[in-house]
Design a protein around this motif. Structure first.
Motif, PDB file in Angstrom:
ATOM      1  N   GLN A 142     -11.698  11.097   9.089  1.00  0.00           N
ATOM      2  CA  GLN A 142     -10.704  10.137   9.624  1.00  0.00           C
ATOM      3  C   GLN A 142      -9.331  10.727   9.594  1.00  0.00           C
ATOM      4  OE1 GLN A 142      -9.306   6.807   7.171  1.00  0.00           O
ATOM      5  NE2 GLN A 142     -11.251   7.261   5.717  1.00  0.00           N
ATOM      6  N   PHE A 143      -9.080  11.632   8.746  1.00  0.00           N
ATOM      7  CA  PHE A 143      -7.678  12.111   8.732  1.00  0.00           C
ATOM      8  C   PHE A 143      -7.346  13.440   9.391  1.00  0.00           C
ATOM      9  CE2 PHE A 143      -8.348   9.947   4.568  1.00  0.00           C
ATOM     10  CZ  PHE A 143      -7.397   9.109   4.893  1.00  0.00           C
ATOM     11  N   GLN A 196       0.748  -1.275   0.121  1.00  0.00           N
ATOM     12  CA  GLN A 196      -0.157   0.162   0.149  1.00  0.00           C
ATOM     13  C   GLN A 196       0.987   1.079  -0.103  1.00  0.00           C
ATOM     14  OE1 GLN A 196      -1.896  -0.677   4.237  1.00  0.00           O
ATOM     15  NE2 GLN A 196      -1.099   1.686   4.139  1.00  0.00           N
ATOM     16  N   PRO A 197       0.151   2.420  -0.144  1.00  0.00           N
ATOM     17  CA  PRO A 197       1.128   3.554  -0.212  1.00  0.00           C
ATOM     18  C   PRO A 197       1.078   4.042   1.557  1.00  0.00           C
ATOM     19  CG  PRO A 197      -1.088   3.938  -1.557  1.00  0.00           C
ATOM     20  CD  PRO A 197      -1.105   2.441  -0.892  1.00  0.00           C
ATOM     21  N   ARG A 198       1.931   4.840   1.604  1.00  0.00           N
ATOM     22  CA  ARG A 198       2.185   5.207   3.044  1.00  0.00           C
ATOM     23  C   ARG A 198       1.029   6.225   3.219  1.00  0.00           C
ATOM     24  NH1 ARG A 198       6.451   8.422   4.869  1.00  0.00           N
ATOM     25  NH2 ARG A 198       6.503   8.628   7.186  1.00  0.00           N
ATOM     26  N   GLN A 199       0.427   6.092   4.469  1.00  0.00           N
ATOM     27  CA  GLN A 199      -0.757   7.113   4.805  1.00  0.00           C
ATOM     28  C   GLN A 199       0.013   7.939   5.790  1.00  0.00           C
ATOM     29  OE1 GLN A 199      -3.281   3.543   5.536  1.00  0.00           O
ATOM     30  NE2 GLN A 199      -4.585   5.230   5.124  1.00  0.00           N
ATOM     31  N   ILE A 223      -7.793   7.998  -2.539  1.00  0.00           N
ATOM     32  CA  ILE A 223      -7.936   8.163  -1.032  1.00  0.00           C
ATOM     33  C   ILE A 223      -8.281   9.398  -0.713  1.00  0.00           C
ATOM     34  CG2 ILE A 223      -5.644   8.761  -0.196  1.00  0.00           C
ATOM     35  CD1 ILE A 223      -7.757   6.203   1.501  1.00  0.00           C
ATOM     36  N   ILE A 224      -8.114  10.409  -1.879  1.00  0.00           N
ATOM     37  CA  ILE A 224      -8.765  12.029  -1.445  1.00  0.00           C
ATOM     38  C   ILE A 224      -9.990  12.038  -2.072  1.00  0.00           C
ATOM     39  CG2 ILE A 224      -8.414  14.341  -2.333  1.00  0.00           C
ATOM     40  CD1 ILE A 224      -5.260  13.677  -2.529  1.00  0.00           C
ATOM     41  N   ASN A 225     -10.254  11.266  -3.172  1.00  0.00           N
ATOM     42  CA  ASN A 225     -11.752  11.345  -3.747  1.00  0.00           C
ATOM     43  C   ASN A 225     -12.000  10.063  -4.246  1.00  0.00           C
ATOM     44  OD1 ASN A 225     -14.025  11.908  -4.786  1.00  0.00           O
ATOM     45  ND2 ASN A 225     -13.383  13.317  -6.392  1.00  0.00           N
ATOM     46  N   PRO A 226     -12.466   9.239  -3.808  1.00  0.00           N
ATOM     47  CA  PRO A 226     -12.900   7.835  -4.185  1.00  0.00           C
ATOM     48  C   PRO A 226     -13.646   7.865  -5.377  1.00  0.00           C
ATOM     49  CG  PRO A 226     -13.050   7.642  -1.810  1.00  0.00           C
ATOM     50  CD  PRO A 226     -13.010   9.155  -2.237  1.00  0.00           C
ATOM     51  N   MET A 227     -14.602   8.753  -5.680  1.00  0.00           N
ATOM     52  CA  MET A 227     -15.500   8.967  -6.706  1.00  0.00           C
ATOM     53  C   MET A 227     -14.727   9.453  -8.072  1.00  0.00           C
ATOM     54  SD  MET A 227     -17.811   7.582  -5.321  1.00  0.00           S
ATOM     55  CE  MET A 227     -19.040   7.611  -6.688  1.00  0.00           C
ATOM     56  N   SER A 228     -13.480   9.841  -7.868  1.00  0.00           N
ATOM     57  CA  SER A 228     -12.823  10.462  -8.993  1.00  0.00           C
ATOM     58  C   SER A 228     -12.710   9.286  -9.975  1.00  0.00           C
ATOM     59  CB  SER A 228     -11.638  10.986  -8.886  1.00  0.00           C
ATOM     60  OG  SER A 228     -10.751   9.696  -8.227  1.00  0.00           O
ATOM     61  N   ASP A 229     -12.731   8.078  -9.719  1.00  0.00           N
ATOM     62  CA  ASP A 229     -12.673   6.797 -10.481  1.00  0.00           C
ATOM     63  C   ASP A 229     -13.354   5.831  -9.586  1.00  0.00           C
ATOM     64  OD1 ASP A 229     -12.366   4.738 -12.168  1.00  0.00           O
ATOM     65  OD2 ASP A 229     -10.344   5.551 -13.011  1.00  0.00           O
ATOM     66  N   GLU A 230     -14.464   5.777  -9.844  1.00  0.00           N
ATOM     67  CA  GLU A 230     -15.351   4.651  -9.175  1.00  0.00           C
ATOM     68  C   GLU A 230     -14.851   3.349  -9.446  1.00  0.00           C
ATOM     69  OE1 GLU A 230     -19.845   3.980  -7.052  1.00  0.00           O
ATOM     70  OE2 GLU A 230     -19.655   5.225  -8.769  1.00  0.00           O
ATOM     71  N   LYS A 231     -14.912   3.064 -10.715  1.00  0.00           N
ATOM     72  CA  LYS A 231     -14.650   1.648 -11.272  1.00  0.00           C
ATOM     73  C   LYS A 231     -13.149   1.310 -10.534  1.00  0.00           C
ATOM     74  CE  LYS A 231     -13.918  -0.951 -15.195  1.00  0.00           C
ATOM     75  NZ  LYS A 231     -13.652  -1.028 -16.997  1.00  0.00           N
ATOM     76  N   LEU A 232     -12.170   2.122 -10.454  1.00  0.00           N
ATOM     77  CA  LEU A 232     -10.865   1.756 -10.019  1.00  0.00           C
ATOM     78  C   LEU A 232     -10.932   1.857  -8.625  1.00  0.00           C
ATOM     79  CD1 LEU A 232      -8.187   1.184 -10.923  1.00  0.00           C
ATOM     80  CD2 LEU A 232      -7.339   3.680 -10.406  1.00  0.00           C
ATOM     81  N   PHE A 289      -4.727   0.496   4.709  1.00  0.00           N
ATOM     82  CA  PHE A 289      -5.107   1.366   3.378  1.00  0.00           C
ATOM     83  C   PHE A 289      -6.612   1.044   2.896  1.00  0.00           C
ATOM     84  CE2 PHE A 289      -5.369   3.261  -0.738  1.00  0.00           C
ATOM     85  CZ  PHE A 289      -4.883   4.525  -0.649  1.00  0.00           C
ATOM     86  N   MET A 290      -6.968  -0.415   2.980  1.00  0.00           N
ATOM     87  CA  MET A 290      -8.334  -0.876   2.540  1.00  0.00           C
ATOM     88  C   MET A 290      -9.382  -0.246   3.256  1.00  0.00           C
ATOM     89  SD  MET A 290      -9.917  -3.182   0.585  1.00  0.00           S
ATOM     90  CE  MET A 290      -8.921  -4.538   0.332  1.00  0.00           C
ATOM     91  N   GLU A 291      -9.173  -0.219   4.869  1.00  0.00           N
ATOM     92  CA  GLU A 291     -10.076   0.020   5.681  1.00  0.00           C
ATOM     93  C   GLU A 291     -10.540   1.728   5.382  1.00  0.00           C
ATOM     94  OE1 GLU A 291      -8.894  -1.028   9.350  1.00  0.00           O
ATOM     95  OE2 GLU A 291      -9.338  -3.087   9.407  1.00  0.00           O
ATOM     96  N   SER A 292      -9.483   2.628   5.232  1.00  0.00           N
ATOM     97  CA  SER A 292      -9.543   3.960   5.067  1.00  0.00           C
ATOM     98  C   SER A 292     -10.180   4.107   3.820  1.00  0.00           C
ATOM     99  CB  SER A 292      -8.110   4.465   5.055  1.00  0.00           C
ATOM    100  OG  SER A 292      -7.264   4.550   6.163  1.00  0.00           O
ATOM    101  N   LEU A 293      -9.775   3.529   2.635  1.00  0.00           N
ATOM    102  CA  LEU A 293     -10.514   3.669   1.432  1.00  0.00           C
ATOM    103  C   LEU A 293     -11.854   3.113   1.309  1.00  0.00           C
ATOM    104  CD1 LEU A 293     -10.228   4.589  -1.729  1.00  0.00           C
ATOM    105  CD2 LEU A 293      -9.406   2.363  -2.223  1.00  0.00           C
ATOM    106  N   SER A 294     -12.150   2.248   2.058  1.00  0.00           N
ATOM    107  CA  SER A 294     -13.642   1.831   2.177  1.00  0.00           C
ATOM    108  C   SER A 294     -14.600   2.709   3.067  1.00  0.00           C
ATOM    109  CB  SER A 294     -13.614   0.398   2.911  1.00  0.00           C
ATOM    110  OG  SER A 294     -14.932   0.060   3.285  1.00  0.00           O
ATOM    111  N   LYS A 295     -14.009   3.323   4.228  1.00  0.00           N
ATOM    112  CA  LYS A 295     -14.646   4.281   4.645  1.00  0.00           C
ATOM    113  C   LYS A 295     -14.648   5.572   4.029  1.00  0.00           C
ATOM    114  CE  LYS A 295     -14.617   6.601   9.223  1.00  0.00           C
ATOM    115  NZ  LYS A 295     -13.891   6.702  10.524  1.00  0.00           N
ATOM    116  N   ARG A 296     -13.820   6.202   3.434  1.00  0.00           N
ATOM    117  CA  ARG A 296     -14.012   7.240   2.531  1.00  0.00           C
ATOM    118  C   ARG A 296     -15.026   7.008   1.602  1.00  0.00           C
ATOM    119  NH1 ARG A 296     -11.413  11.649   3.646  1.00  0.00           N
ATOM    120  NH2 ARG A 296     -10.492  13.108   2.094  1.00  0.00           N
ATOM    121  N   TYR A 297     -14.885   5.942   0.808  1.00  0.00           N
ATOM    122  CA  TYR A 297     -15.988   5.613  -0.331  1.00  0.00           C
ATOM    123  C   TYR A 297     -17.453   5.782   0.246  1.00  0.00           C
ATOM    124  CZ  TYR A 297     -18.385   2.957  -3.835  1.00  0.00           C
ATOM    125  OH  TYR A 297     -19.164   2.540  -4.924  1.00  0.00           O
ATOM    126  N   LYS A 298     -17.612   5.072   1.475  1.00  0.00           N
ATOM    127  CA  LYS A 298     -18.860   4.917   2.001  1.00  0.00           C
ATOM    128  C   LYS A 298     -19.576   6.371   2.586  1.00  0.00           C
ATOM    129  CE  LYS A 298     -18.398   0.279   3.384  1.00  0.00           C
ATOM    130  NZ  LYS A 298     -18.200  -0.754   4.466  1.00  0.00           N
TER     131      LYS A 298
END
Length: 234
Positions: free
Chosen positions: A228-229, A125-128, A189-198, A212-221
Motif C-alpha cells: 500500500q505504501f 493518529q500518527p501522520r502517514q 505500521i512497519i511491522n504489525p507482528m513486532s507486537d501482535e498483542k499491541l 491509520f486503522m485501515e492501513s494497519l489492518s491491511k498490513r496486519y492481514k
C-alpha cells in the motif's frame, strides 16, 4: 488529570500553492497546502484553522485530521540527518500547524485530550508520510526516512473550537490508551507482528483514526505482501 506538558512554539497556516518538483520525481508539480507560514494566532474550527487549507482532501484535512502537531525535538532529529537545512521558525517543511516544545511521538497517545489555548483537541493518529514530503524538502528519500524513523508528528480532531496563539500552554487533560503512543503505532505500521498483542489493541481502539486503522489492518492481514505504501512513497 491536568498536567502541563508543552507549549506552542510556532503556529503555521497556509493556502494551497503550486510548485515544480524534483527533476527525478514521477510527478511534474506539487499542488498542496504543505507550505504553511508562521502566524501569531488563528481560530481553530472543527475542520482546521480558518486561515489554513489543503489540496488533497481525500488524504489530508477533515475532522479527524483537523490539526497537525509536530515536535521541535523531532525537527531537531530530522535536521541532524540533513545538515540542519530545515529552519523550524520559517515556512513549514512538513506541513505542520503547531510546533510544540518538550514532547515527542513517545509522549503522546491516541485518545489523549489536550487543552491548547481556547481549544480542546483529541489525538487521532500518527501522520502517514507521502511523496509530498520528499517534494517539499527537495530530498528524494525524505518520505521513506520519516516513515522508517517514526518521526512523523500526529493528528488531532477538535472537540472545542477557539483561538490558539504562539506560546499557549499545552495541557494533558485525559489519557485513555497509555499503551498506544505515536512512536509505538509508527513501529506497528512497519511491522504489525513486532507486537501482535499491541496491534490487536490498536485495531480495537475506537479513537484511532480511520485512515491509520485501515492501513494497519491491511498490513496486519497481508504482512509482507502489503504494497500500500509503494506509490505514495515514490
Amino acid at each position: 488529570m491536568y498536567k502541563k506538558i508543552s507549549k506552542v512554539l510556532y503556529l503555521k497556516v497556509g493556502i494551497v500553492t503550486t510548485s515544480k518538483l524534483l527533476n527525478n520525481s514521477k510527478r511534474e508539480e506539487l499542488i498542496s497546502g504543505i507550505k504553511k507560514n508562521p502566524v501569531s494566532s488563528s481560530y481553530l474550527t472543527k475542520t482546521g484553522f480558518k486561515d489554513d487549507s489543503q489540496a488533497d482532501l481525500l488524504h489530508h484535512g477533515g475532522e479527524n485530521k483537523a490539526l497537525f502537531l509536530f515536535s521541535s525535538i523531532t525537527y531537531e532529529k530530522i535536521n541532524s540527518f540533513y545538515d540542519n537545512k530545515f529552519d523550524v521558525s520559517k515556512t513549514a517543511f512538513f506541513g505542520e500547524n503547531l510546533i510544540l516544545s518538550e514532547i515527542t511521538e513517545e509522549d503522546i497517545c491516541v485518545g489523549d485530550i489536550l487543552k491548547i489555548g481556547q481549544c480542546k483537541v483529541q489525538i487521532t493518529q500518527p501522520r502517514q508520510p507521502c511523496w509530498k514530503l520528499s517534494a517539499n524538502t527537495d530530498e528524494k528519500n525524505m518520505t521513506n526516512f520519516i516513515f522508517n524513523s517514526g518521526l512523523t508528528g500526529w493528528y488531532a480532531k477538535v472537540l472545542e473550537e477557539g483561538n490558539i496563539s504562539q506560546n499557549d500552554e499545552v495541557i494533558l487533560e485525559k489519557r485513555t490508551y497509555p499503551n498506544l503512543n505515536i512512536k509505538k503505532l509508527n513501529q506497528l505500521i512497519i511491522n504489525p507482528m513486532s507486537d501482535e498483542k499491541l496491534t490487536l489493541e490498536a485495531l480495537n481502539c475506537t479513537e484511532l483514526g480511520k485512515a491509520f486503522m485501515e492501513s494497519l489492518s491491511k498490513r496486519y492481514k497481508l504482512k509482507d505482501k502489503d504494497i500500500q505504501f509503494s506509490f505514495y512513497h515514490e
